[in-house]
Design a protein around this motif. Structure first.
Motif, PDB file in Angstrom:
ATOM      1  N   TYR A   1       0.860  -1.204  -0.173  1.00 22.15           N
ATOM      2  CA  TYR A   1      -0.024  -0.132  -0.025  1.00 22.15           C
ATOM      3  C   TYR A   1       0.940   1.269   0.196  1.00 22.15           C
ATOM      4  O   TYR A   1       0.663   2.095  -0.565  1.00 22.15           O
ATOM      5  N   LEU A   2       2.171   1.238   0.909  1.00 17.16           N
ATOM      6  CA  LEU A   2       2.874   2.454   0.894  1.00 17.16           C
ATOM      7  C   LEU A   2       3.597   2.663  -0.527  1.00 17.16           C
ATOM      8  O   LEU A   2       3.502   3.732  -0.996  1.00 17.16           O
ATOM      9  N   ALA A   3       3.997   1.640  -0.996  1.00 11.36           N
ATOM     10  CA  ALA A   3       4.532   1.570  -2.216  1.00 11.36           C
ATOM     11  C   ALA A   3       3.692   2.288  -3.338  1.00 11.36           C
ATOM     12  O   ALA A   3       4.084   2.907  -4.351  1.00 11.36           O
ATOM     13  N   ASP A   4       2.396   1.655  -3.209  1.00 10.68           N
ATOM     14  CA  ASP A   4       1.432   2.150  -4.354  1.00 10.68           C
ATOM     15  C   ASP A   4       1.405   3.630  -4.377  1.00 10.68           C
ATOM     16  O   ASP A   4       1.016   4.367  -5.439  1.00 10.68           O
ATOM     17  N   ARG A   5       1.525   4.020  -2.945  1.00  8.26           N
ATOM     18  CA  ARG A   5       1.288   5.629  -2.992  1.00  8.26           C
ATOM     19  C   ARG A   5       2.706   6.382  -2.955  1.00  8.26           C
ATOM     20  O   ARG A   5       2.757   7.528  -2.569  1.00  8.26           O
ATOM     21  N   GLY A   6       3.562   5.829  -3.269  1.00  8.27           N
ATOM     22  CA  GLY A   6       5.057   6.292  -3.568  1.00  8.27           C
ATOM     23  C   GLY A   6       5.870   6.356  -2.432  1.00  8.27           C
ATOM     24  O   GLY A   6       6.745   7.343  -2.346  1.00  8.27           O
ATOM     25  N   ARG A   7       5.327   5.880  -1.306  1.00  8.44           N
ATOM     26  CA  ARG A   7       6.057   6.054  -0.109  1.00  8.44           C
ATOM     27  C   ARG A   7       6.963   4.832   0.067  1.00  8.44           C
ATOM     28  O   ARG A   7       6.893   4.081   1.148  1.00  8.44           O
ATOM     29  N   ASP A   8       8.222   5.032  -0.885  1.00 10.12           N
ATOM     30  CA  ASP A   8       9.074   3.884  -0.945  1.00 10.12           C
ATOM     31  C   ASP A   8       9.706   3.562   0.300  1.00 10.12           C
ATOM     32  O   ASP A   8      10.161   2.416   0.595  1.00 10.12           O
ATOM     33  N   LEU A   9      10.402   4.862   0.925  1.00 14.75           N
ATOM     34  CA  LEU A   9      11.302   4.443   1.986  1.00 14.75           C
ATOM     35  C   LEU A   9      10.466   3.546   3.113  1.00 14.75           C
ATOM     36  O   LEU A   9      10.884   2.761   3.709  1.00 14.75           O
ATOM     37  N   GLU A  10       9.257   4.018   3.490  1.00 12.73           N
ATOM     38  CA  GLU A  10       8.112   3.236   4.311  1.00 12.73           C
ATOM     39  C   GLU A  10       7.967   1.799   4.002  1.00 12.73           C
ATOM     40  O   GLU A  10       8.121   0.762   4.705  1.00 12.73           O
ATOM     41  N   ALA A  11       7.688   1.845   2.749  1.00 13.46           N
ATOM     42  CA  ALA A  11       7.501   0.546   2.175  1.00 13.46           C
ATOM     43  C   ALA A  11       8.574  -0.291   2.291  1.00 13.46           C
ATOM     44  O   ALA A  11       8.678  -1.615   2.652  1.00 13.46           O
ATOM     45  N   ALA A  12       9.774   0.027   2.018  1.00 17.17           N
ATOM     46  CA  ALA A  12      10.954  -0.601   2.313  1.00 17.17           C
ATOM     47  C   ALA A  12      11.431  -1.358   3.790  1.00 17.17           C
ATOM     48  O   ALA A  12      11.692  -2.341   3.752  1.00 17.17           O
ATOM     49  N   ALA A  13      10.864  -0.298   4.582  1.00 17.01           N
ATOM     50  CA  ALA A  13      10.894  -0.628   6.088  1.00 17.01           C
ATOM     51  C   ALA A  13      10.147  -1.952   6.077  1.00 17.01           C
ATOM     52  O   ALA A  13      10.523  -2.689   6.879  1.00 17.01           O
ATOM     53  N   ARG A  14       9.039  -1.973   5.755  1.00 14.65           N
ATOM     54  CA  ARG A  14       8.005  -3.036   5.906  1.00 14.65           C
ATOM     55  C   ARG A  14       8.355  -4.222   5.264  1.00 14.65           C
ATOM     56  O   ARG A  14       8.330  -5.337   5.911  1.00 14.65           O
ATOM     57  N   PHE A  15       8.864  -4.099   4.073  1.00 11.05           N
ATOM     58  CA  PHE A  15       9.282  -5.568   3.416  1.00 11.05           C
ATOM     59  C   PHE A  15      10.605  -5.852   4.313  1.00 11.05           C
ATOM     60  O   PHE A  15      10.704  -7.161   4.540  1.00 11.05           O
TER      61      PHE A  15
ATOM     62  N   ALA B   1      11.105 -15.111  -1.587  1.00 12.75           N
ATOM     63  CA  ALA B   1      11.444 -14.537  -2.543  1.00 12.75           C
ATOM     64  C   ALA B   1      10.809 -13.336  -3.290  1.00 12.75           C
ATOM     65  O   ALA B   1      11.093 -12.249  -3.789  1.00 12.75           O
ATOM     66  N   VAL B   2       9.359 -13.285  -3.009  1.00 16.62           N
ATOM     67  CA  VAL B   2       8.275 -12.395  -3.524  1.00 16.62           C
ATOM     68  C   VAL B   2       8.705 -10.972  -2.563  1.00 16.62           C
ATOM     69  O   VAL B   2       8.540 -10.077  -3.273  1.00 16.62           O
ATOM     70  N   VAL B   3       8.940 -11.379  -1.431  1.00 21.25           N
ATOM     71  CA  VAL B   3       9.251 -10.177  -0.552  1.00 21.25           C
ATOM     72  C   VAL B   3      10.676  -9.411  -1.169  1.00 21.25           C
ATOM     73  O   VAL B   3      10.648  -8.158  -1.132  1.00 21.25           O
ATOM     74  N   ARG B   4      11.541 -10.270  -1.292  1.00 26.05           N
ATOM     75  CA  ARG B   4      12.739  -9.808  -1.711  1.00 26.05           C
ATOM     76  C   ARG B   4      12.511  -9.052  -2.754  1.00 26.05           C
ATOM     77  O   ARG B   4      13.268  -7.929  -3.447  1.00 26.05           O
ATOM     78  N   ASP B   5      11.697  -9.279  -3.955  1.00 27.99           N
ATOM     79  CA  ASP B   5      11.550  -8.978  -5.204  1.00 27.99           C
ATOM     80  C   ASP B   5      10.921  -7.459  -5.059  1.00 27.99           C
ATOM     81  O   ASP B   5      11.251  -6.542  -5.592  1.00 27.99           O
ATOM     82  N   ARG B   6       9.919  -7.143  -4.020  1.00 25.84           N
ATOM     83  CA  ARG B   6       9.337  -6.149  -3.591  1.00 25.84           C
ATOM     84  C   ARG B   6      10.173  -5.169  -3.263  1.00 25.84           C
ATOM     85  O   ARG B   6      10.322  -3.986  -3.513  1.00 25.84           O
ATOM     86  N   LEU B   7      11.094  -5.588  -2.196  1.00 25.93           N
ATOM     87  CA  LEU B   7      12.164  -4.716  -1.624  1.00 25.93           C
ATOM     88  C   LEU B   7      13.342  -4.198  -2.694  1.00 25.93           C
ATOM     89  O   LEU B   7      13.519  -3.044  -2.665  1.00 25.93           O
TER      90      LEU B   7
END
Lengths: 340, 556
Positions: free
Chosen positions: A298-312, A323-329
């Motif tokens: 959800y965070l990545a979808d809104r462009g909040r990549d830094l917070e998204a990375a922390a979640r991943f 692996a799917v999480v690693r890809d997202r990260l």
């Protein structure tokens, strides 16, 4: 009314009050079994017997309710009617089915018996009691008009019913049929097509309500209701069902329910902060990487990549081989690198 | 005996002159009701093995099919009954337990049945059986069988003298899913019988879903809503013993309907056979034959997808007959508790109307769970009666709804004319005096007395056979007609009755293949016969028939 119930509850013997506590916990079947034991031991305790009958009806134990109605006074006749109706004993039920609560059941019982003139009288009574704005009454009057050949007037009633309750499926089906009969074939087929689309969704919702009758505090039942309401586009009702479900969820129930609740908040309400709050709260309860990944998405979808990375990253700590999480990260890190 | 000529005018008469007797239904002196249990007397010893397990796998509660057919072509009806046994999961297979087999019973001509399974060849199939269709798929004059299973289906070709060969591989038919209802019918009027098979549910038996409460004893069979539906399949007969999967080319593009029952009948009276499919908990389907063996979904317009309240029902068994004596075919579908069995009255012009209330079926059929059903004139008064086998799906249903029971009494409704049916109650006799877990209900004259007896197949219990003690008048039985043939029988009192050649499907089954006409006090003077894909023809009897058997071979 509530005061009267409290007084009634206080008048009950301790074993009956304990049974009602079980009921309040959602352990309805156990509660009814316990109440029945009390009544077996205290056959003259009419207060407990009354409480038992109402609870038996709530969990579809109509035969037991009928047996326990014996000994209760005529003030319980409407309940007798209701129970006999549910037992399919329509001839016996009809004399007892009176008043606002039971007038539609009276109409249905008389219809089932083929006593159509009396059924029409019951429908007139329903109109008087429930008013012309009741969607069920509007539908039934429309059906009666259609049977009499007054198709145009019937259509008016079906449309009015659907204005008030878009899920009044009998009205929608009857409207489509009436339009076809009237020669409005194309419009009729459109209405019938919409009815066809809604039928499985409404069926599923009805089934969810039946499950809730038996176990109203069972979180998956409430989540299922939420799914049904959402599929019907009833977002407010879905949100409320998910909210209650999430409150009651425990153990393995938490993650799937939180994911569904968050999806509604994010996709339907466009409320990222509430969606994240639900996911974070759920993670605090269940410690599940799926919740972190969804929050990251959800965070990545809104462009909040830094917070998204922390979640991943947090998710990978719990599921290092995912692996799917690693890809997202990797994707969000790449975007962050580009931004820099 | 008779003269045959093509009908010049194929239209049928008005309802005023249609078949509608007026006598009160009577019970012969000395009988306790319409049907007497003669299971022991006629030596039927079949016990259906449901294969019940702790996992509550849904196939365990659906089975109990059978067929009445003349397997040895000796003129009487033999009985084929389908076994189920444990659902063949890996664990069950690993146990290596011998599976129960389907059984074939040969009729001595007077109703007494002899177990002929040992000499029936591949008819002694041991799949996880559901239902069976009967018809002459190979065109050799012998009745073949198609058995639906939870697992690979089988086509059993009749080699004569009660012996059947598994011709599935040779036929090209391959279906290993959970199939349910099936019917042989000539879809494309090319003279051979095609096959329609309903797919039911996509159940993963290796990973069973838990439904119901978690306390001991409360686990329950899951509602069909828990599973995806499977598409139906249509197999076109090439005429050389092989079948082609023509599901898509025939127009059945979207049939994922959890199908249980299917009947082929000329619902629009245009001379070809249409299809009606009873689906469980999703809408039923009406497929209209375009005349060339391709089909159009006319469910929406017809009004037969849902009941009159716009609600889907649990569609299980079905029957098709001219219930209201107006010389077209109506439909009845059996359903779950708290739904009625639904009667769809044919209004003509492709429209049907839910006439359940008007027929008198509504109140009486709301509480039982209906399965097998047959419309026949059991008391032979000229009006069609309805018999229904009942029994719940869920064996512990009383825990969830104490007004319900697993075993339920069958019901018989006497036709009163004009489409009205009256529940007989105890007058139905022993058929209705004992509760059963009823599934297939098959009608046929087992004892050769020209009235229709009944076989009730249970799920997880013994099958029962009931002798007809209701017939108060003579009957005319028309034999040798193609499945689905419409026959209008004109009587000497001016009445006209529409009947169709079987086998009627009931639930998971096949009743007798003949046309049975109760005559009451009347005699038959003329027949209007229309076989699927054929021109109508007329048979005029020089001497009116007061009963007996009439064969369609030659000039009759």
């Amino acid at each position: 009314m509530l005061g009267a119930l409290l007084v009634l509850a206080l008048d009950l013997p301790p074993a009956a009050r304990a049974a009602l506590a079980l009921w309040d916990e959602g352990r309805r079947v156990e509660a009814v079994d316990a109440l029945a034991s009390v009544v077996d031991g205290r056959p003259d305790d009419l207060e407990t017997r009354t409480v038992l009958v109402e609870r038996e009806i709530a969990i579809h134990r109509y035969r037991s309710a009928w047996e326990h109605l014996a000994g209760l006074g005529t003030e319980h006749d409407p309940t007798r009617g209701r129970v006999l109706y549910q037992l399919g004993r329509y001839e016996e039920a009809v004399p007892y089915l009176a008043g606002a609560e039971h007038v539609l059941a009276r109409h249905d019982a008389l219809t089932a018996l083929g006593r159509m003139e009396e059924a029409r009288a019951a429908l007139d009574e329903a109109q008087r009691i429930l008013g012309d704005e009741d969607p069920r009454v509007l539908t039934l009057v429309g059906v009666d008009l259609a049977v009499r050949g007054e198709t145009a007037e019937a259509i008016h009633h079906f449309r009015a019913a659907l204005e008030i309750d878009p899920l009044e499926q009998e009205a929608r089906f009857a409207l489509g049929r009436a339009l076809v009969v009237l020669g409005e074939r194309e419009e009729g087929l459109l209405v019938l097509s919409e009815h066809r689309r809604l039928v499985p969704l409404v069926d599923r919702r009805d089934f969810a309500f039946k499950s809730l009758d038996l176990a109203p505090r069972y979180a998956p039942n409430l989540a299922e209701l939420g799914d049904c309401e959402r599929s019907l586009g009833r977002t407010d009702a879905a949100r409320e069902a998910y909210r209650r479900s999430f409150e009651l969820a425990a153990g393995d129930q938490v993650t799937p329910i939180a994911l569904r609740y968050a999806r509604l908040l994010f996709e339907d309400d466009r409320d990222l902060s509430r969606a994240l709050a639900v996911l974070d709260l759920a993670h605090a309860r269940a410690s599940d990487p799926h919740l972190l990944v969804r929050a990251g998405d959800y965070l990545a979808d809104r462009g909040r990549d830094l917070e998204a990375a922390a979640r991943f990253e947090a998710a990978l700590e719990l599921a290092p081989d995912a692996a799917v999480v690693r890809d997202r990260l990797a994707r969000v890190r790449a975007r962050l690198a580009e931004d820099r | 005996m008779s003269a045959v000529r093509l009908l010049v005018v194929a239209t049928v008469g008005s309802a005023l002159g249609a078949c509608a007797g007026s006598e009160e239904a009577a019970v012969p002196e000395g009988s306790d009701g319409w049907f007497t249990d003669v299971t022991g007397v006629w030596d039927l010893d079949f016990e259906h093995d449901a294969g019940t397990s702790a996992e509550k796998l849904l196939p365990e509660t659906m089975g109990g099919g059978g067929a009445l057919l003349d397997a040895d072509a000796d003129g009487d009806l033999d009985l084929y009954l389908v076994q189920s046994g444990p659902v063949p999961t890996a664990a069950v297979r690993a146990q290596g337990t011998r599976r129960p087999v389907n059984r074939l019973y040969a009729n001595a001509g007077d109703g007494r049945l002899t177990d002929a399974t040992d000499r029936s060849g591949d008819a002694a199939h041991n799949g996880c059986g559901m239902g069976v269709a009967a018809g002459d798929a190979t065109g050799d004059g012998l009745t073949d069988l198609y058995v639906t299973n939870f697992g690979p289906d089988v086509l059993l070709v009749n080699r004569g003298e009660l012996r059947f060969d598994d011709a599935t591989a040779r036929s090209g038919i391959e279906d290993s899913r959970w199939t349910a209802g099936a019917t042989f019918f000539d879809a494309d009027a090319d003279g051979d019988l095609d096959l329609y098979v309903t797919g039911y549910l996509d159940v993963d038996a290796e990973n069973p879903t838990w439904c119901g409460r978690r306390e001991p004893g409360w686990r329950s069979y899951c509602h069909p809503d828990h599973y995806d539906g499977l598409s139906d399949r249509f197999w076109r007969n090439a005429g050389d013993g092989s079948f082609e999967n023509a599901t898509l080319t025939a127009g059945f593009a979207d049939s994922d309907g959890k199908g249980l029952g299917v009947v082929a009948a000329d619902l629009d009276l245009d001379g070809d056979l249409d299809l009606y499919v009873a689906n469980d908990s999703v809408e039923n389907r009406l497929w209209t034959n375009s005349g060339d063996g391709t089909f159009v979904d006319d469910t929406l317009l017809s009004g037969t997808g849902v009941n009159g309240r716009g609600a889907t029902e649990a569609g299980m068994g079905l029957a098709c007959a001219d219930v209201d004596d107006d010389l077209d075919l109506d439909l009845v579908v059996t359903n779950l508790d708290h739904e009625s069995n639904t009667l769809y009255r044919n209004e003509g012009g492709g429209l049907f109307r839910d006439a359940t209330v008007a027929s008198g079926l509504e109140a009486a059929s709301r509480m039982p769970v209906g399965f097998g059903c047959v419309f026949e004139d059991f008391d032979q008064d000229g009006r069609l009666d309805l018999a229904v086998a009942n029994g719940h799906i869920i064996d512990n249903i009383a825990l969830y709804d104490d007004a319900q029971t697993h075993r339920q009494a069958a019901q018989v409704f006497a036709g009163e004319g004009g489409g009205h049916l009256r529940a007989l109650g105890a007058q139905a006799g022993e058929l209705a005096s004992e509760p059963f877990v009823g599934r297939a209900l098959l009608a046929g004259d087992l004892d050769g007395d020209l009235d229709l007896d009944l076989v009730l197949v249970q799920c997880g219990g013994p099958a029962h056979v009931f002798r007809n003690d209701a017939a108060a008048g003579p009957a005319l039985e028309l034999r040798g007609l193609a499945p689905g043939t419409r026959v209008v029988v004109e009587l000497d009192d001016g009445r006209r009755c529409l009947r169709t050649a079987g086998p009627a499907p009931s639930y998971f089954g096949a009743s007798h293949p003949h046309v049975h006409v109760g005559l009451g006090d009347a005699r038959a003077v003329r027949l209007e016969i229309r076989a699927p894909g054929s021109e109508p023809r007329e048979v005029v009897f020089d001497e009116p028939l007061a009963g007996g058997v009439w064969r369609a071979e030659g000039d009759g």
